[in-house]
Design an enzyme around this catalytic site. Structure first.
Site, PDB file in Angstrom:
ATOM      1  N   LYS A   3       0.712  -1.245   0.626  1.00 16.47           N
ATOM      2  CA  LYS A   3       0.065  -0.118  -0.026  1.00 16.47           C
ATOM      3  C   LYS A   3       0.842   1.192  -0.415  1.00 16.47           C
ATOM      4  CE  LYS A   3      -4.096   2.180   2.922  1.00 16.47           C
ATOM      5  NZ  LYS A   3      -4.430   1.586   4.076  1.00 16.47           N
ATOM      6  N   GLY A  42       1.276   6.797   2.724  1.00 16.79           N
ATOM      7  CA  GLY A  42      -0.218   8.358   2.961  1.00 16.79           C
ATOM      8  C   GLY A  42      -1.967   7.953   2.538  1.00 16.79           C
ATOM      9  N   CYS A  43      -1.885   6.700   1.919  1.00 14.36           N
ATOM     10  CA  CYS A  43      -2.991   6.238   1.483  1.00 14.36           C
ATOM     11  C   CYS A  43      -3.219   5.781   2.708  1.00 14.36           C
ATOM     12  CB  CYS A  43      -2.850   4.979   0.085  1.00 14.36           C
ATOM     13  SG  CYS A  43      -2.573   6.031  -0.846  1.00 14.36           S
ATOM     14  N   VAL A  44      -4.928   6.364   3.070  1.00 14.71           N
ATOM     15  CA  VAL A  44      -5.409   5.784   3.956  1.00 14.71           C
ATOM     16  C   VAL A  44      -5.691   4.365   3.671  1.00 14.71           C
ATOM     17  CG1 VAL A  44      -6.904   6.716   6.245  1.00 14.71           C
ATOM     18  CG2 VAL A  44      -6.238   8.567   3.561  1.00 14.71           C
TER      19      VAL A  44
END
Length: 110
Positions: free
Chosen positions: A105, A108-110
């Protein structure tokens, strides 16, 4: 939860990303996309392959802003924009495409 591809089992984390990026094969992307009700086209594969090359070179999965910029640089402005990338990967170009590409992933990606 593991996914099955051509009779082989691939371990994934709780968010569906491959536990071991070296396990990836194109069938992984096909199975994951079917789970998302998405038919992979050549345009999808261009981005998936681009991400795999990017990861190989930089050892990081790019966040969407970096991905957009890098795609634009290599494939042109018509593909290096959010509208195009979200059209291909509606659940988030960086997040969804990285999952299909067998990458971790993006930070910074939620």
């Amino acid at each position: 939860m593991p996914i099955e591809v051509n009779g082989k089992s691939f371990e994934t984390d709780e968010e569906g990303y491959l536990a071991n990026i070296n396990d990836w094969e194109p069938g992984v992307a096909e199975v994951m996309s079917k789970e998302d009700d998405l038919e992979l086209t050549d345009e999808h594969w261009d981005i998936i392959n681009f991400l795999r090359e990017y990861y190989e070179e930089y050892q990081i999965a790019p966040a969407v802003r970096v991905l957009t910029k890098a795609v634009g640089k290599k494939m042109g402005k018509d593909k290096g924009n959010s509208k195009y990338l979200y059209g291909l990967f509606p659940y988030g170009p960086a997040k969804q495409a990285c999952r299909y590409a067998g990458l971790p992933k993006p930070t910074g990606c939620v």
